[in-house]
Scaffold this active site. Structure first.
Site, PDB file in Angstrom:
ATOM      1  N   ARG A 110      10.940 -82.775  59.516  1.00 56.89           N
ATOM      2  CA  ARG A 110      11.727 -81.599  59.074  1.00 56.89           C
ATOM      3  C   ARG A 110      13.084 -81.662  59.779  1.00 56.89           C
ATOM      4  O   ARG A 110      13.249 -81.154  60.880  1.00 56.89           O
ATOM      5  CB  ARG A 110      11.006 -80.319  59.454  1.00 56.89           C
ATOM      6  CG  ARG A 110       9.740 -80.025  58.679  1.00 56.89           C
ATOM      7  CD  ARG A 110       9.164 -78.692  59.161  1.00 56.89           C
ATOM      8  NE  ARG A 110       8.192 -78.142  58.248  1.00 56.89           N
ATOM      9  CZ  ARG A 110       6.868 -78.202  58.442  1.00 56.89           C
ATOM     10  NH1 ARG A 110       6.378 -78.835  59.489  1.00 56.89           N
ATOM     11  NH2 ARG A 110       6.052 -77.640  57.561  1.00 56.89           N
ATOM     12  N   ARG A 153      12.785 -85.763  55.414  1.00 57.97           N
ATOM     13  CA  ARG A 153      13.074 -84.784  54.374  1.00 57.97           C
ATOM     14  C   ARG A 153      14.503 -84.308  54.580  1.00 57.97           C
ATOM     15  O   ARG A 153      14.895 -83.953  55.691  1.00 57.97           O
ATOM     16  CB  ARG A 153      12.112 -83.603  54.481  1.00 57.97           C
ATOM     17  CG  ARG A 153      12.435 -82.544  53.464  1.00 57.97           C
ATOM     18  CD  ARG A 153      11.457 -81.402  53.486  1.00 57.97           C
ATOM     19  NE  ARG A 153      11.639 -80.540  54.638  1.00 57.97           N
ATOM     20  CZ  ARG A 153      10.878 -79.485  54.886  1.00 57.97           C
ATOM     21  NH1 ARG A 153       9.863 -79.217  54.100  1.00 57.97           N
ATOM     22  NH2 ARG A 153      11.092 -78.734  55.924  1.00 57.97           N
ATOM     23  N   GLU A 209       6.922 -77.984  45.618  1.00 52.90           N
ATOM     24  CA  GLU A 209       6.631 -76.723  46.301  1.00 52.90           C
ATOM     25  C   GLU A 209       7.109 -75.507  45.510  1.00 52.90           C
ATOM     26  O   GLU A 209       7.031 -74.381  45.972  1.00 52.90           O
ATOM     27  CB  GLU A 209       7.201 -76.717  47.721  1.00 52.90           C
ATOM     28  CG  GLU A 209       8.619 -77.181  47.861  1.00 52.90           C
ATOM     29  CD  GLU A 209       9.080 -77.294  49.316  1.00 52.90           C
ATOM     30  OE1 GLU A 209       8.346 -76.911  50.237  1.00 52.90           O
ATOM     31  OE2 GLU A 209      10.213 -77.775  49.518  1.00 52.90           O
ATOM     32  N   ASN A 226       2.801 -74.739  51.771  1.00 52.50           N
ATOM     33  CA  ASN A 226       3.286 -73.495  52.398  1.00 52.50           C
ATOM     34  C   ASN A 226       4.137 -72.730  51.397  1.00 52.50           C
ATOM     35  O   ASN A 226       3.993 -71.526  51.226  1.00 52.50           O
ATOM     36  CB  ASN A 226       4.135 -73.803  53.635  1.00 52.50           C
ATOM     37  CG  ASN A 226       3.348 -74.560  54.683  1.00 52.50           C
ATOM     38  OD1 ASN A 226       2.121 -74.566  54.647  1.00 52.50           O
ATOM     39  ND2 ASN A 226       4.036 -75.200  55.610  1.00 52.50           N
ATOM     40  N   ASP A 227       5.047 -73.460  50.756  1.00 52.91           N
ATOM     41  CA  ASP A 227       5.908 -72.811  49.782  1.00 52.91           C
ATOM     42  C   ASP A 227       5.251 -72.689  48.421  1.00 52.91           C
ATOM     43  O   ASP A 227       5.452 -71.698  47.720  1.00 52.91           O
ATOM     44  CB  ASP A 227       7.231 -73.587  49.663  1.00 52.91           C
ATOM     45  CG  ASP A 227       8.171 -73.199  50.776  1.00 52.91           C
ATOM     46  OD1 ASP A 227       8.323 -71.991  51.025  1.00 52.91           O
ATOM     47  OD2 ASP A 227       8.738 -74.102  51.419  1.00 52.91           O
ATOM     48  N   ARG A 277       5.742 -65.799  52.643  1.00 53.20           N
ATOM     49  CA  ARG A 277       4.852 -66.388  53.639  1.00 53.20           C
ATOM     50  C   ARG A 277       5.082 -65.815  55.034  1.00 53.20           C
ATOM     51  O   ARG A 277       4.283 -66.020  55.942  1.00 53.20           O
ATOM     52  CB  ARG A 277       4.966 -67.938  53.642  1.00 53.20           C
ATOM     53  CG  ARG A 277       6.305 -68.464  54.001  1.00 53.20           C
ATOM     54  CD  ARG A 277       6.453 -69.937  53.643  1.00 53.20           C
ATOM     55  NE  ARG A 277       6.435 -70.822  54.803  1.00 53.20           N
ATOM     56  CZ  ARG A 277       6.907 -72.055  54.802  1.00 53.20           C
ATOM     57  NH1 ARG A 277       7.378 -72.582  53.673  1.00 53.20           N
ATOM     58  NH2 ARG A 277       6.876 -72.780  55.879  1.00 53.20           N
TER      59      ARG A 277
HETATM   60  C1  PEP Z   1       5.719 -76.647  52.801  1.00 50.27           C
HETATM   61  O1  PEP Z   1       6.398 -75.854  52.178  1.00 50.27           O
HETATM   62  O2  PEP Z   1       4.492 -76.755  52.687  1.00 50.27           O
HETATM   63  C2  PEP Z   1       6.353 -77.549  53.764  1.00 50.27           C
HETATM   64  C3  PEP Z   1       5.715 -78.528  54.313  1.00 50.27           C
HETATM   65  O3  PEP Z   1       7.660 -77.318  54.055  1.00 50.27           O
HETATM   66  P1  PEP Z   1       8.127 -76.175  55.062  1.00 50.27           P
HETATM   67  O4  PEP Z   1       6.906 -75.603  55.705  1.00 50.27           O
HETATM   68  O5  PEP Z   1       9.037 -76.811  56.034  1.00 50.27           O
HETATM   69  O6  PEP Z   1       8.801 -75.247  54.150  1.00 50.27           O
HETATM   70 MG    MG Z   2       8.527 -75.978  52.143  1.00 50.34          MG
END
Ligand code: PEP
Ligand code: MG
Length: 576
Positions: free
Chosen positions: A295, A332, A429, A452-453, A463
């Site tokens: 990240r 990324r 995502e 996550n997104d 979130r």
């Molecule tokens: C996600 O969205 O799952 C992800 C890995 O990216 P981040 O948590 O950095 O948004």
């Molecule tokens: Mg993400």
């Protein structure tokens, strides 16, 4: 103490006393032969080539490693080369050169031509050509070189070393490091050094002539540095580095024993998510096979991305270097905006749905391209991948890919080395991206699902908001159906698909992710050993049956109950 920069050609550190080896030139008399002897001289040449060809064929047959095989194959090619032999014969018959003189002249001509070509690989073959020239001349003149013998632990320091000399060296096991005045990264000597795990630095012009036998030398094969007569504190520093590296490698050995397979043999790659350069060590010692997600926005925000003090070039390069020979690194591109704002970014009413990730970067093209350039520079280690966050549609991806192609063209124009085959992927995502993943899959080399997104945007639940997080549910049937769609589309298109969201790190979701057919799970390093312990107790067949069953359920509550029951059953089965 003197520190000199060269080219790192085999990684690792060594501290040792020098064994200095410099070549005497094989003196070839430049004398003409009488015209009457031309046929005899040509016969002598043919005889020499035939005996060497059979000798080298035999070597090739008995070669034990790839590097040896490669060396003998190259030399045989040269011995078998009709044009090469023709040019030597021409010098004998037309200019009345003796056979050794003609060999020297014809070989020099080849080397002269190769030296002018802008191709590093070809240039590095010069040492192989010299090697075979030496062997031919020795055979023709009957002046055999002596074997190099190294009786004690030593760092071999030489003007150059022929591959045949290195392979024939008596006491190769005593060589702790290699430093050469000449040579390149892909020369066979470097390949052999790497395969024998001997730290090595080449291209340190003139170094061997300045050194006394037995002088203390440090070879830093990680950074391409050689240190002559180091001070005590530098020695201590390098002893520490050496130990640290050995520790890392031990971790790595443990890792290779522990690639993860389900009980019925399906491979699941376990990778690490990291945010800082310092996390690389944790990733390696946790047994991660690769860095599945770097990240990059964290260092960028900390170091202020928009004034080029973010040190990204060095950090990316160092990450790739540390992982080189171990695994790949997925960088990324910046996912700033949303909840990751940096100074100067505007306030928005709906930042999570706003100017974030590629949307923001496509509006700041210079910074986006600067980051792509930094990632491409690090790709010189050939283990780098690039990935884009928050892609929501095909136009966004195409615009991003076209910027990447501009950056690549610029590097090509400037003749800057980067990996032409660097894999490029996109995160999935955003639900719209999941829905058109069949189309996106044709444009990239891999997918990584950011659950996550994806969960946040699919269920429309922030979130980071604790009032609504009861709705944030990875096992929501809508989420599972989207993941299935993405995995199936990726596999239909022949690309790999992983998950790098939090969901990948929890045992509760593991049977579902395996059953859905994910190829890779990327998570924080600490979770890797835990999952590694569970995967062998699960069978892919059972997991996919479980997935088929739960996909028709209407509620995540029932899905969770079924998954827990599935895991409990396996736990009791394993205890028995
Ligand atoms: C996600 O969205 O799952 C992800 C890995 O990216 P981040 O948590 O950095 O948004
Ligand atoms: Mg993400």
């Amino acid at each position: 103490m003197t520190e000199i920069n060269g080219i790192s050609s085999s990684p690792g550190y060594s501290i040792g006393r020098a064994f200095v080896y410099r070549h005497d030139k094989l003196v070839i008399l430049h004398e003409h032969i009488p015209e009457l002897s031309v046929n005899d001289e040509i016969e002598r040449l043919d005889g020499c080539f035939s005996s060497l060809i059979s000798e080298y064929r035999e070597y090739l047959e008995h070669a034990t490693g790839d590097s040896e095989r490669a060396l003998y194959s190259v030399e045989l090619l040269m011995l078998d080369d009709v044009e090469y032999r023709k040019s030597i014969k021409k010098l004998i018959s037309e200019k009345l050169y003796s056979a050794p003189w003609a060999v020297e002249e014809a070989t020099e001509e080849i080397i002269r031509v190769i030296s002018t070509v802008e191709d590093e690989y070809l240039k590095e073959r010069i040492i192989d050509i010299r090697d075979i020239e030496y062997v031919i001349l020795e055979t023709l003149t009957g002046k055999r070189r002596e074997h190099i013998v190294v009786r004690d632990k030593r760092v071999l320091v030489a003007d150059y070393i022929l591959t045949s000399e290195l392979l024939g060296l008596e006491g190769l096991e005593n060589i702790e490091g290699i430093v050469l005045d000449n040579g390149g990264k892909t020369s066979h000597v470097s390949i052999i050094a790497k395969s024998k795990k001997i730290p090595s630095v080449v291209g340190v012009a003139g170094f061997s002539s300045t050194l006394e036998e037995g002088e203390l030398v440090i070879v830093d094969g990680e950074h391409g540095i050689v240190i002559k007569n180091p001070t005590d504190s530098v020695i201590r520093e390098y002893e520490r580095k050496k130990k640290e590296r050995e520790k890392l490698l031990k971790g790595l050995d443990r890792r290779s024993e522990k690639l993860s397979y389900t009980s019925d043999g399906r491979r699941v790659t376990l990778d690490a998510n990291i945010e800082w350069l310092e996390d690389v060590n944790d990733a390696i010692s946790s047994g991660a096979e690769n860095i599945g997600l770097f990240r990059t926005e964290f260092i960028a925000i900390k170091n202020d991305i928009f004034n080029s003090r973010d040190k990204k070039d060095e950090i990316y390069m160092e990450t790739a270097r540390l992982m080189s020979g171990r695994g790949s690194v997925v960088f990324r591109t910046l996912d700033i905006g949303g909840d990751k704002k940096t100074e100067g970014m505007i306030e928005e009413d709906n930042p999570i749905l706003g100017w974030r990730a590629v949307r923001y970067m496509l509006a700041h093209k210079a910074e986006f391209m600067a980051q792509m350039r930094a990632i491409l520079l690090a790709s010189r280690y050939r283990n780098v991948k690039m990935m884009f966050p928050m892609i929501s549609g095909v136009e966004e991806l195409e615009e991003t890919l076209s910027l990447l192609s501009d950056v690549k063209n610029e590097l090509r124009r400037k003749r800057i080395d980067f990996d032409e085959n660097m894999k490029v992927g996109t995160m999935i995502e955003v639900p719209s991206a999941a829905m058109i993943s069949d189309i996106l899959a044709r444009k990239v080399d891999f997918f990584s699902i950011g659950t996550n997104d994806l969960i946040q945007y699919t269920i429309a639940v922030d979130r980071g908001n604790d009032k609504t997080n009861y709705l944030y549910e990875p096992l929501h049937p809508g989420v599972l159906r989207l993941i299935k769609l993405v995995v199936d589309n990726a596999h239909d298109a022949g690309i790999e698909v992983g998950i790098c969201g939090q969901m990948a790190s929890e045992i509760l979701y593991l049977p579902i992710l395996i059953g859905l057919g994910l190829d890779e799970l990327s998570m924080s390093p600490a979770s890797i050993p835990v999952l590694r312990g569970v995967i062998p107790s699960l069978s892919y067949g059972d997991c996919s049956r479980l997935v088929n069953e739960v996909l028709s359920e209407s509620s995540h509550i029932e899905i969770e109950r079924k998954v827990k029951e599935f895991l409990d059953e396996r736990k009791t089965r394993n205890k028995k």
